[in-house]
Design an enzyme around this catalytic site. Structure first.
Site, PDB file in Angstrom:
ATOM      1  N   GLU A 212      46.984  43.500  38.363  1.00 45.87           N
ATOM      2  CA  GLU A 212      47.397  42.185  37.877  1.00 45.87           C
ATOM      3  C   GLU A 212      48.290  41.466  38.881  1.00 45.87           C
ATOM      4  O   GLU A 212      48.181  40.250  39.068  1.00 45.87           O
ATOM      5  CB  GLU A 212      48.107  42.315  36.525  1.00 45.87           C
ATOM      6  CG  GLU A 212      47.228  42.873  35.414  1.00 45.87           C
ATOM      7  CD  GLU A 212      45.943  42.096  35.203  1.00 45.87           C
ATOM      8  OE1 GLU A 212      45.928  40.881  35.497  1.00 45.87           O
ATOM      9  OE2 GLU A 212      44.949  42.696  34.779  1.00 45.87           O
TER      10      GLU A 212
ATOM     11  N   GLU B 150      37.610  40.115  40.785  1.00 44.96           N
ATOM     12  CA  GLU B 150      37.945  41.400  40.186  1.00 44.96           C
ATOM     13  C   GLU B 150      37.799  42.524  41.193  1.00 44.96           C
ATOM     14  O   GLU B 150      38.633  43.432  41.258  1.00 44.96           O
ATOM     15  CB  GLU B 150      37.064  41.662  38.952  1.00 44.96           C
ATOM     16  CG  GLU B 150      37.375  40.778  37.758  1.00 44.96           C
ATOM     17  CD  GLU B 150      38.786  40.988  37.215  1.00 44.96           C
ATOM     18  OE1 GLU B 150      39.377  42.055  37.460  1.00 44.96           O
ATOM     19  OE2 GLU B 150      39.296  40.075  36.558  1.00 44.96           O
TER      20      GLU B 150
END
Length: 308
Positions: free
Chosen positions: A153, A234
């Site tokens: 994150e 991602e």
């Protein structure tokens, strides 16, 4: 002698620059699409053309406000609450340590009280960033696995992915809401009644047709906007996160546990699903959902991590 870049590789600074450009592309596309939709409605009703300009200005203002307020909207939708080191010592301490290693300012830390393990980051830049984890993530992962997810994150923050993802959430949500409003107003509101009285139903019929087309196209446009937030982000965050925590196997194990957990994430919806580390709407399987899925296959992500 410096080595040449590997063909097909992604340079991190190129990615950051691309994400900054994509933010403005999304906002311009949003204003253009919705202004065009309003223009169709105005012309169909025979309203003054000036309404189109007013709508365009209002949408530009909304887009600019969204740029600054989007993260607050996303946090409000999620239902998360902010926590301090005294309240969640292990979680916040690991975020602090990773930020020191990455050279990032400390983001604000939040917990979403949901038993499904998941996490996301939001904000417009590293100076205004937020990290959100679910209670299930804190309870079900080992400490090193939790750190790996947090590193993932924080990589989204460092790569400026959060700006694009957060802006897309708010703009997509408004597209869908306006589409639904036009459809309901056409069938049940004054537009249909006025049209049927003044034009023998012809204007109302045209408006109904336009509204139906808009209701069909707007969600597809919204999904396309989210799809513009490339799946590559991602993969990039997985690789950057693994390097930051120095443990790609821990991130691979964390993704396996998150994907295998049967608990549904109650707070997630189609507007915010692309923010999470793993798609929380796994039960909604369809051709279109898979076609516009902003998450790459979890098996491929795990394979690449274990090949590092």
């Amino acid at each position: 002698m410096a080595s040449a870049p590997v063909p097909g590789s992604i340079l991190i600074y190129d990615r950051i620059a691309a994400n900054r450009r994509m933010t403005w592309v999304l906002m311009v596309a949003f204003v253009a699409v919705l202004t065009g939709l309003v223009a169709l409605i105005v012309l169909a009703l025979g309203l003054p053309v000036g309404f189109i300009g007013i709508a365009g200005i209002a949408l530009i203002i909304y887009a600019l406000v969204s740029y600054f307020a989007a993260s607050s909207i996303v946090l409000s939708i999620s239902g998360a609450h902010e926590v301090t080191k005294e309240q969640e010592w292990e979680y916040v301490r690991r975020v602090e340590n990773l930020c020191i290693g990455a050279g990032l300012p400390m983001p604000r830390t939040w917990v979403l009280e949901d038993s499904a393990p998941n996490a996301f980051a939001t904000g417009r830049d590293p100076q205004h960033a937020h990290v959100v984890v679910t209670r299930g993530l804190l309870q079900k992962l080992e400490p090193i696995e939790l750190e790996a997810v947090l590193a993932h994150e924080l990589s989204h923050i460092a790569n400026y992915d959060i700006r694009v993802m957060t802006i897309a959430t708010v703009l997509v949500g408004l597209v869908v809401l306006l589409s639904d409003f036009f459809l309901r107003w056409t069938y049940w509101g004054a537009g249909a009644r006025r049209g049927s009285r003044g034009r023998g139903g012809g204007g109302a019929a045209l408006l109904v047709l336009l509204a139906v087309v808009a209701a069909i196209l707007a969600p597809l446009v919204a999904q396309a906007l989210k799809f513009a937030v490339s799946r590559q982000r991602e993969y990039l965050a997985d690789a950057s996160g693994a390097l930051l925590c120095r443990h790609p196997e821990a991130l691979a194990r964390a993704l396996e546990k998150i994907a295998a957990d049967p608990e549904p994430l109650e707070a997630a919806n189609k507007a915010t699903a692309h923010l999470y580390i793993y798609n929380p709407l796994r039960e909604h399987q369809s051709f279109l959902n898979n076609l516009f899925n902003t998450h790459p296959p979890i098996e491929e992500r795990i394979r690449l991590l274990r090949s590092m």
